[in-house]
Design a protein around this motif. Structure first.
Motif, PDB file in Angstrom:
ATOM      1  N   CYS A 100       0.633  -1.215   0.036  1.00 47.36           N
ATOM      2  CA  CYS A 100      -0.121  -0.004   0.099  1.00 47.36           C
ATOM      3  C   CYS A 100       0.994   1.231  -0.055  1.00 47.36           C
ATOM      4  O   CYS A 100       1.929   1.382   0.602  1.00 47.36           O
ATOM      5  N   ARG A 101       0.431   2.177  -0.752  1.00 47.16           N
ATOM      6  CA  ARG A 101       1.090   3.530  -0.773  1.00 47.16           C
ATOM      7  C   ARG A 101       2.308   3.330  -1.261  1.00 47.16           C
ATOM      8  O   ARG A 101       3.302   4.479  -0.995  1.00 47.16           O
ATOM      9  N   SER A 102       2.810   2.565  -2.028  1.00 43.21           N
ATOM     10  CA  SER A 102       4.059   2.530  -2.744  1.00 43.21           C
ATOM     11  C   SER A 102       3.991   3.017  -3.924  1.00 43.21           C
ATOM     12  O   SER A 102       2.996   3.353  -4.531  1.00 43.21           O
ATOM     13  N   ALA A 103       5.314   3.478  -4.718  1.00 40.34           N
ATOM     14  CA  ALA A 103       5.344   3.977  -5.750  1.00 40.34           C
ATOM     15  C   ALA A 103       4.720   3.145  -6.937  1.00 40.34           C
ATOM     16  O   ALA A 103       3.945   3.604  -7.885  1.00 40.34           O
ATOM     17  N   GLU A 104       4.651   1.849  -7.073  1.00 35.38           N
ATOM     18  CA  GLU A 104       4.034   0.818  -7.913  1.00 35.38           C
ATOM     19  C   GLU A 104       2.473   1.009  -7.701  1.00 35.38           C
ATOM     20  O   GLU A 104       1.691   1.322  -8.778  1.00 35.38           O
ATOM     21  N   ALA A 112      -7.033   1.560  -3.208  1.00 37.89           N
ATOM     22  CA  ALA A 112      -7.493   0.745  -2.296  1.00 37.89           C
ATOM     23  C   ALA A 112      -6.283  -0.140  -1.598  1.00 37.89           C
ATOM     24  O   ALA A 112      -5.093  -0.292  -2.392  1.00 37.89           O
ATOM     25  N   CYS A 113      -6.498  -0.616  -0.330  1.00 38.35           N
ATOM     26  CA  CYS A 113      -5.333  -1.151   0.241  1.00 38.35           C
ATOM     27  C   CYS A 113      -5.913  -2.383   1.211  1.00 38.35           C
ATOM     28  O   CYS A 113      -7.208  -1.944   1.694  1.00 38.35           O
ATOM     29  N   THR A 128      -1.567  -5.062   1.115  1.00 37.58           N
ATOM     30  CA  THR A 128      -1.393  -4.975  -0.289  1.00 37.58           C
ATOM     31  C   THR A 128      -2.128  -4.024  -0.840  1.00 37.58           C
ATOM     32  O   THR A 128      -3.221  -3.628  -0.571  1.00 37.58           O
ATOM     33  N   CYS A 129      -1.657  -3.684  -2.082  1.00 43.12           N
ATOM     34  CA  CYS A 129      -2.215  -2.608  -3.304  1.00 43.12           C
ATOM     35  C   CYS A 129      -3.414  -3.148  -3.887  1.00 43.12           C
ATOM     36  O   CYS A 129      -2.968  -4.271  -4.557  1.00 43.12           O
ATOM     37  N   GLY A 130      -4.456  -2.949  -3.616  1.00 42.00           N
ATOM     38  CA  GLY A 130      -5.654  -3.483  -4.286  1.00 42.00           C
ATOM     39  C   GLY A 130      -6.010  -2.872  -5.798  1.00 42.00           C
ATOM     40  O   GLY A 130      -6.210  -1.481  -5.689  1.00 42.00           O
ATOM     41  N   VAL A 131      -6.481  -3.428  -6.406  1.00 40.10           N
ATOM     42  CA  VAL A 131      -6.968  -2.949  -7.970  1.00 40.10           C
ATOM     43  C   VAL A 131      -8.353  -4.198  -8.439  1.00 40.10           C
ATOM     44  O   VAL A 131      -8.494  -4.862  -7.467  1.00 40.10           O
ATOM     45  N   GLU A 145      -5.052  -8.544  -6.245  1.00 39.84           N
ATOM     46  CA  GLU A 145      -3.755  -8.022  -5.570  1.00 39.84           C
ATOM     47  C   GLU A 145      -2.759  -7.771  -6.454  1.00 39.84           C
ATOM     48  O   GLU A 145      -2.447  -8.248  -7.529  1.00 39.84           O
ATOM     49  N   LEU A 146      -2.208  -6.499  -6.459  1.00 40.68           N
ATOM     50  CA  LEU A 146      -1.062  -5.987  -7.300  1.00 40.68           C
ATOM     51  C   LEU A 146       0.260  -6.574  -6.968  1.00 40.68           C
ATOM     52  O   LEU A 146       0.488  -6.439  -5.689  1.00 40.68           O
ATOM     53  N   ALA A 147       1.066  -7.025  -7.953  1.00 44.90           N
ATOM     54  CA  ALA A 147       2.249  -7.622  -7.489  1.00 44.90           C
ATOM     55  C   ALA A 147       3.220  -7.408  -8.756  1.00 44.90           C
ATOM     56  O   ALA A 147       2.947  -6.945  -9.744  1.00 44.90           O
TER      57      ALA A 147
END
Length: 443
Positions: A100-104, A112-113, A128-131, A145-147
């Motif tokens: 979450c809140r990362s550059a990616e 979303a987190c 994790t970053c949610g899409v 989950e973004l990865a």
């Protein structure tokens, strides 16, 4: 790094495979042919594209994960990013969830987190970053989950394939098995090529410092997709980039995706069709339908989701009427769904560019700039005796008035120049005595 495939299977064996073989088999043979050494700074990348005869979807193969796994992915020209099914097991030592809140996460335009309360693993991690990966073929979107993970495709100099190029931190999304519904058999996700910062064209251009350009050349059998600039040389030595016509790519200010955030623009590719001509005669249309309004409705987009071009009802009726008038001396037969205008095939002659029918012109930014659709792309053979105009009624209130579909794109070379926001198109390559199947994929 370990080789992903055996090098003992030469492309020359392709000639012994029957042409009615499975597209998955043909694509596998092509993919097994390229060298197994690895390139750090390729000029461009190339990947073969096959057409599934059941769904009429176009799909390609990519390498992902450690150790490498070959994935079959359906092509969605306007999709926002690449997603794969992680529910059935994404085994990889190089898989990394995007936090979450990362550059990616910011690049993905995510707000979303999330956390996951099942067993940790690919697709299920905390913080994790949610899409929202989407299957646009059935209009279904779920959380994902973004990865990042390893990603690889063959490099190319524009003439033939070269060593494999590796992106060690390629951003993608995990999707669920339910998202595979309606996709071609044997595929495990979608490769979205849309106008976003994490779409494969943008990521690969950034990773390898090549042109922010990609190209597609679709076929009823094997076509090709290129990431990076030309040349794009097809047998017998024809650089198809030398005779392209260019038109601006337009931005729809309203997202056309199933799930989006406020203010998000559409990731799809729109062009400015100003009028339609048949046999060089203008078709009477409601001009307001050809522009995109403030609500994102109207205009013309290019899509690999739709197998045939969709036209808003009034446009559809006008085009069918004008086409029937231009072919008034040819015997009509009962329409065959989903088409509304069909002819006796034996009454229509053959030309280098398909059935001998009137050309359909999509007139663009000026009268002198138009995309000409010849018989090979306008007509569909539904039986030995019946040819139908390959356009479909989209109804009275579609989001987009004209959607140029897959059949109309085949054996047309399209270059999506992201840096200059323009589309280069060739019209039918049959006129140039080549086809989209003619890229030299030998090594």
């Amino acid at each position: 790094m370990a080789s992903p495939v055996s090098s003992s299977f030469a492309l020359s064996q392709l000639s012994s495979i029957p042409m009615d073989s499975s597209p998955l088999l043909l694509l596998s043979i092509l993919f097994l042919s390229f060298p197994l050494s690895f390139s750090q700074r390729p000029h461009a990348l190339v990947s073969p594209v096959a057409k599934d005869p059941s769904t009429l979807q176009y799909f390609t193969k990519v390498y992902q994960r450690t150790p490498f796994v070959t994935l079959n992915l359906v092509m969605d020209l306007g999709g926002r990013y690449l997603w794969v099914d992680c529910d059935k097991g994404h085994v990889s030592s190089t898989y990394r969830p995007v936090r979450c809140r990362s550059a990616e996460c910011s690049l993905a335009n995510s707000i979303a987190c999330g956390d996951c309360f099942s067993k940790p693993g690919p697709g299920c991690n905390n913080n994790t970053c949610g899409v929202f990966p989407e299957n646009s073929f059935i209009h279904l979107s779920t959380g994902g989950e973004l990865a990042t993970d390893v990603f690889s495709l063959p490099s190319t100099d524009g003439y033939k394939p070269g060593p494999a190029a590796i992106d060690p931190h390629f951003i993608f999304s995990c999707g669920s098995t339910s998202l595979l519904e309606g996709l071609a058999r044997g595929t495990t996700g979608i490769i979205g090529l849309g106008r976003t910062k994490i779409s494969p064209p943008e990521q690969l251009a950034e990773t390898f410092s090549f042109q922010r350009t990609f190209a597609i050349c679709l076929s009823g059998s094997i076509g090709f997709m290129f990431f990076g600039g030309g040349p794009y040389v097809f047998l017998p030595g024809i650089d198809v980039s030398k005779s392209l016509i260019y038109t601006p790519l337009l931005i729809n200010p309203v997202s056309t995706a199933g799930t989006s955030v406020n203010g998000e623009k559409s990731a799809e590719y729109f062009i400015g069709v100003k009028s339609i001509k048949i046999n060089e005669k203008p078709v009477k249309l409601n001009q307001s339908l050809l522009s995109i309004n403030k609500k994102g409705v109207g205009g013309t987009k290019i899509s690999t989701v739709n197998p045939y071009t969709l036209l808003e009802s009034s446009i559809y009726k006008a085009v069918l009427g004008a086409f029937a008038t231009a072919l008034s001396k040819v015997k009509q037969v009962a329409p065959v769904a989903p088409f509304g205008l069909c002819f006796d095939a034996k009454s229509i002659g053959s030309t280098r560019v398909g059935p001998g029918v009137p050309a359909i012109d999509l007139v663009l930014q000026s009268e002198s700039v138009y995309w000409r659709i010849f018989g090979a792309n306008s007509m569909v053979t539904v039986s030995d005796n019946v040819l139908c105009l390959g356009f479909v009624d989209a109804g009275t209130n579609p989001m987009t008035s004209i959607v140029i579909g897959g059949h109309q794109l085949e054996d047309n070379f399209l270059v999506f120049d992201q840096a200059r926001s323009r589309l280069g198109f060739s019209s039918s390559l049959l006129f140039r005595q080549t086809t989209c199947s003619n890229f030299n994929y030998t090594t």
